[in-house]
Design an enzyme around this catalytic site. Sequence first.
Site, PDB file in Angstrom:
ATOM      1  N   ASP A  93      -1.846   3.998   1.662  1.00 46.18           N
ATOM      2  CA  ASP A  93      -2.172   3.293   2.907  1.00 46.18           C
ATOM      3  C   ASP A  93      -3.644   3.378   3.272  1.00 46.18           C
ATOM      4  O   ASP A  93      -4.382   4.245   2.801  1.00 46.18           O
ATOM      5  CB  ASP A  93      -1.314   3.820   4.058  1.00 46.18           C
ATOM      6  CG  ASP A  93      -1.497   5.316   4.288  1.00 46.18           C
ATOM      7  OD1 ASP A  93      -1.597   6.061   3.298  1.00 46.18           O
ATOM      8  OD2 ASP A  93      -1.547   5.751   5.450  1.00 46.18           O
ATOM      9  N   GLU A 151       0.546   7.900   4.666  1.00 47.57           N
ATOM     10  CA  GLU A 151       0.055   9.270   4.843  1.00 47.57           C
ATOM     11  C   GLU A 151      -0.753   9.411   6.120  1.00 47.57           C
ATOM     12  O   GLU A 151      -0.688  10.437   6.795  1.00 47.57           O
ATOM     13  CB  GLU A 151      -0.795   9.687   3.636  1.00 47.57           C
ATOM     14  CG  GLU A 151      -1.244  11.151   3.676  1.00 47.57           C
ATOM     15  CD  GLU A 151      -2.427  11.424   4.597  1.00 47.57           C
ATOM     16  OE1 GLU A 151      -2.416  12.467   5.283  1.00 47.57           O
ATOM     17  OE2 GLU A 151      -3.349  10.584   4.672  1.00 47.57           O
TER      18      GLU A 151
END
Length: 405
Positions: A93, A151
Amino acid sequence: MISTIPNSSTENLANVRFQIRTLQPQLIEWRRRIHQKPELGFQEKLTAEFISQKLQQWGIEHQTGVAETGIVAIIKGEKSQHGKVLAIRADMDALPIKEENEVTYCSQHNGVMHACGHDGHTAIALGTAYYLHHHRQDFAGTVKIIFQPAEEGPGGAKPMIEAGVLKNPDVEAIIGLHLWNDLPIGTVGVRSGGFMAAVDFFNCTILGKGGHGALPHQTIDSVVVAAQIVNALQTIVARNVNPLDSAVVTIGELHAGTRMNVIADTARMSGSVRYFNTDLAGFFKQRIEQIIAGVCQSHGANYELEYINLYPPVINDIGMAELVRNVAEEVVETPLGIIPECQIMGSEDMSFFLQAVPGCYFFLGSANAEKKLNYPHHHPRFDFDETALVMGVEMFVRCVEKFFS
């Protein structure tokens, strides 16, 4: 297409390094492709599609849609199978940051940017998958490569574990890396035990009584209350925590008021708490509320508090940290070499994987001041020296070899 790398069971260290380094142009290409199309947590659909296409192209078995956008690839070695399973984790991400870099591969998604190196982590994991798949005859056991979403928040590791990524076959140990711009290119930071801190978040609203700036006696000034709370919270680490225990309390947001001559009736603040000693988890929540309640009571104000235990500390297993350190001694070529006892107050949800199975998370130096590639993580001009990519693949490949040997 990458040409197939010739395999040999008698490859020496230099030969393996040479073959891995032939992947560098593709690693850069993949990283920049991912960098141009960054996506926030649990929205990594384009990234996951790209990863899946590559794995499918190479004939690597994998599962998609794990914990929404996660992917798990499985590579089975053909050399003296013994049932051991090692997992490698990479996060995918990006962050809600508008990129300011003037590069050909700049983010094409306005307000979203890979400002923490996860594009590099994904490229390294893809390169590792490719290399291991084409060298299956050179290692025993099974490698699971976990491409994890979110994350940066709200956290994708725990949902992936709950979805069973560490089962069928059962993972015996796990490793992961983070490209790190606080370390120069060509270095590795690793330690056993506490490596990164736990993190909690809290949101607090102070409920006072608004009024005219010239008539403060008719009000309960939420700004004054909030200011005293901010100062008082700093005494927790200074006076309530053992000086030998590292901890940080930070107020990152404070919002109040609409005009200079209006006393605000509400003030909102948000903050984070970081620590290594897990015994402090419940303590911080209790002490923060005690201070907020006490200050509010002294002013006649009320409050609303939300406290969130986000990630536990990253605790590296002694044996796995030693394995990574031994591999780094073979891979690192710079005079600085391995950074011993590397430890920071930053946080990572790799911690949930390390709670479930033994493992090691380590830093791979990625800064190059000479190329002005040393902006800090989460900065709109963050970028890293891409020669770290091939070094990351070599670290992972050699960890696989050493773990199964």
